[in-house]
Write a protein that holds these residues in place. Structure first.
Motif, short mmCIF file in Angstrom:
data_model
loop_
_atom_site.label_atom_id
_atom_site.label_comp_id
_atom_site.label_asym_id
_atom_site.label_seq_id
_atom_site.Cartn_x
_atom_site.Cartn_y
_atom_site.Cartn_z
N TYR A 1 0.84 -1.20 0.00
CA TYR A 1 0.00 0.00 0.00
C TYR A 1 0.87 1.26 0.00
O TYR A 1 0.59 2.22 -0.72
CB TYR A 1 -0.94 0.02 1.21
N LEU A 2 1.93 1.25 0.80
CA LEU A 2 2.83 2.41 0.84
C LEU A 2 3.53 2.62 -0.50
O LEU A 2 3.68 3.75 -0.95
CB LEU A 2 3.85 2.26 1.97
N LYS A 3 3.96 1.53 -1.14
CA LYS A 3 4.61 1.65 -2.45
C LYS A 3 3.64 2.25 -3.46
O LYS A 3 4.02 3.12 -4.25
CB LYS A 3 5.11 0.27 -2.91
N ALA A 4 2.40 1.82 -3.44
CA ALA A 4 1.39 2.35 -4.36
C ALA A 4 1.19 3.84 -4.14
O ALA A 4 1.10 4.61 -5.11
CB ALA A 4 0.06 1.61 -4.19
N THR A 5 1.16 4.28 -2.88
CA THR A 5 0.93 5.70 -2.61
C THR A 5 2.17 6.55 -2.89
O THR A 5 2.05 7.73 -3.18
CB THR A 5 0.44 5.95 -1.17
N GLU A 6 3.36 5.93 -2.83
CA GLU A 6 4.58 6.66 -3.23
C GLU A 6 4.51 7.00 -4.73
O GLU A 6 4.89 8.09 -5.14
CB GLU A 6 5.82 5.80 -3.00
N ILE A 7 4.01 6.04 -5.49
CA ILE A 7 3.91 6.23 -6.94
C ILE A 7 2.77 7.16 -7.28
O ILE A 7 2.89 8.04 -8.13
CB ILE A 7 3.74 4.86 -7.64
N ALA B 1 -6.69 2.38 2.05
CA ALA B 1 -6.51 1.01 2.54
C ALA B 1 -5.44 0.97 3.63
O ALA B 1 -5.61 0.31 4.66
CB ALA B 1 -6.14 0.09 1.38
N TYR B 2 -4.35 1.70 3.41
CA TYR B 2 -3.27 1.77 4.40
C TYR B 2 -3.79 2.35 5.73
O TYR B 2 -3.53 1.81 6.81
CB TYR B 2 -2.11 2.63 3.87
N GLU B 3 -4.55 3.44 5.64
CA GLU B 3 -5.10 4.06 6.85
C GLU B 3 -6.02 3.10 7.59
O GLU B 3 -6.01 3.03 8.82
CB GLU B 3 -5.82 5.36 6.49
N MET B 4 -6.81 2.33 6.85
CA MET B 4 -7.72 1.36 7.46
C MET B 4 -6.91 0.27 8.19
O MET B 4 -7.23 -0.08 9.33
CB MET B 4 -8.60 0.71 6.39
N VAL B 5 -5.87 -0.23 7.54
CA VAL B 5 -5.03 -1.26 8.17
C VAL B 5 -4.42 -0.73 9.46
O VAL B 5 -4.42 -1.40 10.49
CB VAL B 5 -3.93 -1.74 7.19
N MET B 6 -3.90 0.50 9.41
CA MET B 6 -3.27 1.07 10.59
C MET B 6 -4.27 1.29 11.71
O MET B 6 -3.95 1.06 12.89
CB MET B 6 -2.55 2.37 10.23
N ILE C 1 -6.91 -0.55 12.28
CA ILE C 1 -7.20 -1.88 12.81
C ILE C 1 -6.04 -2.34 13.71
O ILE C 1 -6.26 -2.85 14.81
CB ILE C 1 -7.47 -2.89 11.68
N ILE C 2 -4.82 -2.15 13.24
CA ILE C 2 -3.66 -2.56 14.04
C ILE C 2 -3.63 -1.77 15.35
O ILE C 2 -3.43 -2.36 16.42
CB ILE C 2 -2.35 -2.36 13.24
N ASN C 3 -3.82 -0.48 15.27
CA ASN C 3 -3.78 0.34 16.48
C ASN C 3 -4.93 0.02 17.43
O ASN C 3 -4.77 0.08 18.64
CB ASN C 3 -3.78 1.82 16.13
N PHE C 4 -6.08 -0.35 16.89
CA PHE C 4 -7.21 -0.73 17.73
C PHE C 4 -6.94 -2.08 18.39
O PHE C 4 -7.20 -2.27 19.57
CB PHE C 4 -8.50 -0.81 16.89
N SER C 5 -6.40 -3.03 17.61
CA SER C 5 -6.14 -4.38 18.11
C SER C 5 -5.00 -4.40 19.13
O SER C 5 -5.05 -5.17 20.07
CB SER C 5 -5.78 -5.32 16.95
N ASN C 6 -3.99 -3.59 18.88
CA ASN C 6 -2.81 -3.59 19.74
C ASN C 6 -2.25 -2.18 19.81
O ASN C 6 -1.30 -1.86 19.10
CB ASN C 6 -1.78 -4.58 19.23
N PRO C 7 -2.81 -1.31 20.62
CA PRO C 7 -2.43 0.11 20.61
C PRO C 7 -0.97 0.36 20.91
O PRO C 7 -0.43 1.38 20.51
CB PRO C 7 -3.33 0.74 21.66
#
Length: 90
Positions: free
Chosen positions: A57-63, A72-77, A79-85
């Motif tokens: 996702y980060l590579k795609a947004t760099e381009i 999508a990247y923000e959503m993943v982050m 979820i990760i932060n909610f699951s394990n802050p």
């Protein structure tokens, strides 16, 4: 070469090995194919490989900063932060 829509269908149908092979083929022809990185991120997300999903996702947004990979990247982050802050907030 197979279209990104066909690759999306493969991912939706859990034909992940085939989808990954087509994505790698697209990227070998054009290393700046942000859509391929976005779908590769989606594929890894579906596999539960969050690290690889984030990287793609980060590579795609760099381009392409306007890529849907940014959302999508923000959503993943989230979820990760909610699951394990404590995981990504030292």
């Amino acid at each position: 070469m197979i279209s990104t829509e066909e690759i999306k269908q493969l991912i939706d149908n859990n034909d992940l090995e085939r989808a990954l092979a087509h994505l790698d083929e697209r990227l070998s022809c054009d290393s700046q194919d942000d859509e391929a990185y976005y779908y590769k991120g989606s594929l890894f997300w579906k596999q539960g490989n969050w690290k690889m999903a984030i990287e793609n996702y980060l590579k795609a947004t760099e381009i392409n900063p306007n890529s849907p990979a940014q959302q999508a990247y923000e959503m993943v982050m989230e979820i990760i932060n909610f699951s394990n802050p404590d995981l990504y907030n030292p």
